[in-house]
Design an enzyme around this catalytic site. Structure first.
Site, PDB file in Angstrom:
ATOM      1  NE  ARG A  18      -3.841   0.738   0.464  1.00  0.00           N
ATOM      2  CZ  ARG A  18      -4.945   0.658   1.431  1.00  0.00           C
ATOM      3  NH1 ARG A  18      -5.390  -0.455   1.786  1.00  0.00           N
ATOM      4  NH2 ARG A  18      -5.597   1.884   1.803  1.00  0.00           N
ATOM      5  CG  HIS A  43      16.757 -12.457   1.801  1.00  0.00           C
ATOM      6  ND1 HIS A  43      16.798 -14.041   1.851  1.00  0.00           N
ATOM      7  CD2 HIS A  43      17.391 -12.105   0.563  1.00  0.00           C
ATOM      8  CE1 HIS A  43      17.488 -14.273   0.654  1.00  0.00           C
ATOM      9  NE2 HIS A  43      17.811 -13.240  -0.213  1.00  0.00           N
ATOM     10  NE  ARG A  45      14.727 -12.995  -2.803  1.00  0.00           N
ATOM     11  CZ  ARG A  45      14.267 -13.701  -1.635  1.00  0.00           C
ATOM     12  NH1 ARG A  45      13.725 -12.901  -0.870  1.00  0.00           N
ATOM     13  NH2 ARG A  45      14.685 -14.960  -1.329  1.00  0.00           N
ATOM     14  CG  HIS A  50      10.791  -8.907   0.716  1.00  0.00           C
ATOM     15  ND1 HIS A  50      12.211  -8.742   0.775  1.00  0.00           N
ATOM     16  CD2 HIS A  50      10.476 -10.129   0.044  1.00  0.00           C
ATOM     17  CE1 HIS A  50      12.570  -9.754   0.353  1.00  0.00           C
ATOM     18  NE2 HIS A  50      11.859 -10.725  -0.141  1.00  0.00           N
ATOM     19  CD  GLU A  70      17.764 -15.014   5.121  1.00  0.00           C
ATOM     20  OE1 GLU A  70      18.221 -15.739   5.856  1.00  0.00           O
ATOM     21  OE2 GLU A  70      16.735 -15.094   4.676  1.00  0.00           O
ATOM     22  CG  HIS A 190      13.060 -22.453   2.945  1.00  0.00           C
ATOM     23  ND1 HIS A 190      13.532 -21.306   2.238  1.00  0.00           N
ATOM     24  CD2 HIS A 190      12.341 -23.065   2.196  1.00  0.00           C
ATOM     25  CE1 HIS A 190      12.581 -20.958   1.321  1.00  0.00           C
ATOM     26  NE2 HIS A 190      11.783 -22.218   1.186  1.00  0.00           N
ATOM     27  CG  ASP A 191       8.957 -24.233   3.600  1.00  0.00           C
ATOM     28  OD1 ASP A 191       8.728 -22.947   3.645  1.00  0.00           O
ATOM     29  OD2 ASP A 191       9.086 -24.847   2.584  1.00  0.00           O
ATOM     30  N   GLY A 213      10.325 -16.847   9.071  1.00  0.00           N
ATOM     31  CA  GLY A 213       9.723 -15.593   8.722  1.00  0.00           C
ATOM     32  C   GLY A 213       8.321 -15.857   8.320  1.00  0.00           C
TER      33      GLY A 213
END
Length: 237
Positions: A18, A43, A45, A50, A70, A190-191, A213
């Protein structure tokens, strides 16, 4: 006890949807610490979809626990990390167009690059972790780069946990033993979630840190962030 580092990328994703500053990513990072998180992970990018590079700069002076940045060590990322000097940098081989990290490093074929980048970050007093699959020869080679830790890529464990958790964890226990043997610290991510985290930590009690996360922020939609952090900490005790 294994430390919990909260990855706040998804909070930035909501903000960016938004524009403006709702939710406030900086306040969220500080609040996560106050509520029990033992570290904050971002992280950034290149497309800044994000976490933005400026977010990483602004978060660092606000934190009292560990800050973990990271990402793929492209030149702009390397310069950002050297400027901020977080406690830890986690090297992740994600391409620019991937939705999320989907593989660990092939350390054998990227050895000189990882060795040189680890040495460069060490000059700035930054602990170096390499994101890696649970493969013995890759972990042994990672130790030769001079890095301090490896972070096990746990997607395969999470995907197979419900079917056969003993089989799912086996390669990770074996990889963790190799990391310990060669003197590397051990992270994972991760997951991981409240269904599979406790078993993972129980089977690898020398695990230093998990970075979580997506699942954690998703759980917070139902439980609120303070309860969610406490639930994840309980999984690690």
């Amino acid at each position: 006890m294994t430390k919990l580092s909260v990855n706040i990328n998804k909070v930035a994703t909501i903000r960016n949807a938004r524009g403006g500053n709702m939710p406030d990513v900086l306040k969220f990072a500080v609040d996560c610490e106050r509520m029990g998180a033992q570290g904050i992970t971002v992280h950034p990018r290149p497309d800044e979809r994000h976490i933005r590079y400026q977010d990483a700069r602004d978060i660092k002076p606000l934190l009292h626990t560990e800050f973990n940045i990271e990402g793929n060590p492209i030149p702009s990322f390397v310069e950002l990390v050297k400027e901020i000097r977080p406690a830890q940098v986690t090297l992740v081989p994600d391409a620019e167009n991937v939705l999320t990290s989907n593989a660990g490093w092939d350390v054998i074929n990227n050895f000189e690059f990882l060795k040189n980048i680890s040495a460069e970050f060490h000059q700035y007093g930054i602990r170096v972790s390499i994101f890696i699959d649970p493969v013995e020869e890759q972990i042994r080679k990672a130790a030769e780069t001079g890095c301090d830790r490896v972070e096990l890529y746990t997607e395969a464990y999470a995907s197979n946990y419900a079917t056969n958790r003993e089989e799912a964890i086996a390669p990770y226990v074996a990889a963790a033993k190799v990391a310990k043997e060669v003197g590397l610290g051990l992270n994972a991510g991760h997951d991981l979630n409240t269904e599979n985290l406790a078993y993972f930590a129980q089977q690898i009690p020398w695990l230093d840190e998990v970075s979580i996360g997506h699942a954690l922020i998703s759980d917070a939609l139902y439980w609120g962030i303070e309860r969610t952090i406490q639930e994840y900490l309980r999984c690690l005790k």
